[in-house]
Design an enzyme around this catalytic site. Structure first.
Site, mmCIF file in Angstrom:
data_model
loop_
_atom_site.group_PDB
_atom_site.id
_atom_site.type_symbol
_atom_site.label_atom_id
_atom_site.label_comp_id
_atom_site.label_asym_id
_atom_site.label_seq_id
_atom_site.Cartn_x
_atom_site.Cartn_y
_atom_site.Cartn_z
ATOM 1 N N ASP A 219 -25.681 -40.161 -22.025
ATOM 2 C CA ASP A 219 -26.686 -40.862 -22.813
ATOM 3 C C ASP A 219 -28.099 -40.357 -22.468
ATOM 4 O O ASP A 219 -28.418 -40.161 -21.288
ATOM 5 C CB ASP A 219 -26.580 -42.355 -22.480
ATOM 6 C CG ASP A 219 -27.400 -43.232 -23.397
ATOM 7 O OD1 ASP A 219 -27.102 -43.264 -24.600
ATOM 8 O OD2 ASP A 219 -28.348 -43.885 -22.913
ATOM 9 N N GLU A 270 -14.334 -29.385 -10.019
ATOM 10 C CA GLU A 270 -13.365 -29.644 -8.947
ATOM 11 C C GLU A 270 -12.062 -30.186 -9.529
ATOM 12 O O GLU A 270 -11.067 -30.278 -8.840
ATOM 13 C CB GLU A 270 -13.919 -30.678 -7.952
ATOM 14 C CG GLU A 270 -15.006 -30.134 -7.060
ATOM 15 C CD GLU A 270 -15.661 -31.255 -6.252
ATOM 16 O OE1 GLU A 270 -15.020 -32.316 -6.034
ATOM 17 O OE2 GLU A 270 -16.827 -31.075 -5.878
#
Ligand code: GLC
Length: 559
Positions: A219, A270
């Site tokens: 956002d 990751e």
């Protein structure tokens, strides 16, 4: 409506659960959770409601679902005022309900993207409550942006910065200091220079990634970095949001914001497959690529089509520029015609053009709607053009972001009584801008019944009578309905999608015609006269064809 009987080719997409590139050409469906489906009958949509509609989403044929915020919130800004980033609003369910929803979506082969609101929390967030209770200059206050005022006794705001929703962006607290809120006063801005804030969001991103979410929508991604050097720079003589091209604005689109996203990218990578992210960044087109970089968020919304009139020349220019930009950054293009912040595209295209010289708002809102749409709106023309624009959009290389209810051809609801409006833009403007409630009215699932099948209770925003004939169950029975039109379009798109390439054919002023790999063609007639269809067998069209002619305001796909 021409419906092809041609058999569908094999689905060339790789296994959607493991493909690290699944997002590149995904059809992503945005859910506004409080208005999608209400399982417990309290008038607010909820997560079990979403779970119950997974078969609907699956039949629609979307690749991913992005629910707007479902976190605990007082709803000062429709949930974009977050009290707790790692929980579910009890009115919408629990973390267990979230896990059930994720499992149901994943079980149907649908990815899940969650909305992260990092620019501001709500004023009810534990950190902000702590900041209010703490003295000036305390570590608790330094997580937000507190400043002394100017003028006699500090009675004036620290700077001229304005809230996006209207009025000053500063609010005074009882001890005389002021805090910054670029949006509503209930949405205090975080201080991203504070390492604690950075750590906190890394933990939140990890929390949801570990819970199995596939990606994030970020956002107001362009607001986090601010120039807080004293005295604070004036913003009134600078270009408005979205117009700057040099990173020199004190709070919009500063270059340092990308250091934050580079850190996030390391975290996303990751995971296997890497988590994806898309930036909501209302920035100048020339600076959008920075957000979409593979070293940053990876993708950014392009709101250009959403802000454009239904015009062949403008559409072509936007499509060409965005494909070029995507190729330069390594991201795929994104396309959006509607979302929870703008007037629905069926309505936008049915309104008369704004008078010359009048500006469109930051969200592409047309001035006409703010003054009330009903007398001017041509619903039939709007929907016809919306279907044509959607079919064109779904043929473009890149990701298509769809907003709940557009697949039903819903119009903006203009007739919400002022007393029932919820959007802070209405209250802060005050009343001049009708706000965004008109595209957030709960969906109609059945032609009758309480709240048209949204739930057993009264919907939290009033639904108009015309929602009955637009309801899902009514449209499911009609082969020519907008719902069936979307289903078929998404089915074909999934099967036809090849490399992210597009070849233009011809260059007529009022016609857009292009070919995708494998011979898939899309042609749209933006003009007022029918045009000849090209050679090929028709796969799908946005309106009935006239023999070998493509009528005005119509798109056809051919193979
Ligand atoms: C984004 C959201 C909008 C919200 C604002 C503040 O623009 O899409 O709905 O009001 O951010 O969080």
């Amino acid at each position: 409506m021409t419906v092809s009987t041609q058999p569908l080719p094999e689905d060339p997409r790789t296994n959607p659960t493991t493909d690290p590139h699944w997002w590149r050409q995904a059809a992503v469906y945005q859910i506004y959770p409080r208005s999608f489906s209400d399982a417990n009958g309290d008038g607010l949509g909820d997560l079990p409601g979403v779970t119950s509609k997974v078969p609907y989403l699956s039949a629609l044929g979307v690749d991913a679902v992005w629910p707007s915020p479902f976190y605990p919130s007082a709803l000062a800004d429709g949930g974009y005022d977050v009290d707790d980033y790692r929980n579910v609003d009890p009115r919408l369910g629990s973390l267990d309900d979230f896990d059930d929803m994720a499992a149901a979506l994943h079980g149907a082969g649908i990815k899940l993207i969650v909305d992260i609101v990092p620019n501001h929390s709500s004023n009810r967030h534990a950190w902000f409550q702590e900041a209010l209770a703490a003295p000036k200059g305390s570590p608790a206050r330094s997580r937000y942006i507190f400043r002394d005022g100017t003028g006699p006794g500090g009675s004036l705001p620290p700077s001229d910065w304005q809230s996006v929703f209207g009025g000053s962006a500063w609010e005074q607290v009882p001890d005389g200091q002021w805090y910054l809120h670029l949006f509503a006063a209930e949405q205090p801005d975080f201080n991203w220079e504070n390492p604690e804030v950075r750590e906190e969001f890394l933990s939140t991103l990890r929390f949801w990634s570990d819970r199995g979410v596939d990606g994030f929508r970020i956002d107001v991604a362009h607001a986090l970095a601010k120039d807080l050097t004293e005295p604070l720079a004036s913003s009134s003589d600078l270009s408005p949001e979205g117009e700057g091209t040099d990173g020199g604005h004190p709070f919009w689109d500063r270059d340092e914001v990308h250091e934050i996203y580079a850190e996030w990218r390391k975290l996303f990578n990751e995971y296997d497959p890497p988590r994806t992210a898309v930036a909501e960044a209302w920035v100048h087109a020339s600076r959008r690529g920075r957000y979409a970089s593979p070293d940053g968020l990876g993708q950014a919304f392009n709101f250009d089509l959403l802000q454009a009139d239904f015009d062949a020349g403008r559409f072509r220019q936007i499509i060409a520029a965005n494909l070029e930009q995507a190729a330069a950054t390594g991201a795929s293009s994104t396309w959006v015609l509607s979302n929870h912040d703008v007037v629905r595209h069926a309505t936008r295209y049915g309104l008369p053009p704004a008078p010359t010289g009048s500006a469109k708002g930051r969200d592409g809102k047309d001035w006409v709607l703010s003054g009330g749409t009903e007398p001017a709106l041509d619903r039939g023309l709007g929907l016809r053009r919306a279907r044509a624009a959607t079919l064109l959009m779904l043929a473009l290389p890149g990701s298509a972001y769809l907003y709940q209810g557009e697949e039903l051809g819903l119009h903006e609801v203009a007739e919400i009584p002022d007393a029932e409006r919820q959007d802070p833009t209405f209250y802060r403007s005050p009343g001049v801008d009708k706000g965004r409630d008109g595209c957030r009215v709960p969906l109609p699932w059945t032609p009758e019944g309480p709240s048209f099948g949204f739930g057993a209770g009264t919907a939290h925003l009033p639904q108009p009578e015309q929602f009955g004939p637009s309801s899902v169950s009514r449209q499911e029975q009609d082969p020519d309905s907008t719902l069936n039109f979307y289903r078929r379009a998404l089915e074909f798109r999934g099967k036809q999608q090849g490399a992210e390439e597009l070849d233009w054919i011809g260059s007529a002023d009022t016609v857009l015609h292009f070919r995708r790999p494998g011979g898939w063609q899309s042609i749209t007639n933006f003009g007022t006269e029918p045009v000849a269809l090209p050679e090929g067998s028709v796969l799908h069209s946005s309106a009935a064809l006239d023999g070998s002619l493509l009528p005005p305001d119509t798109t056809a796909w051919l193979a």
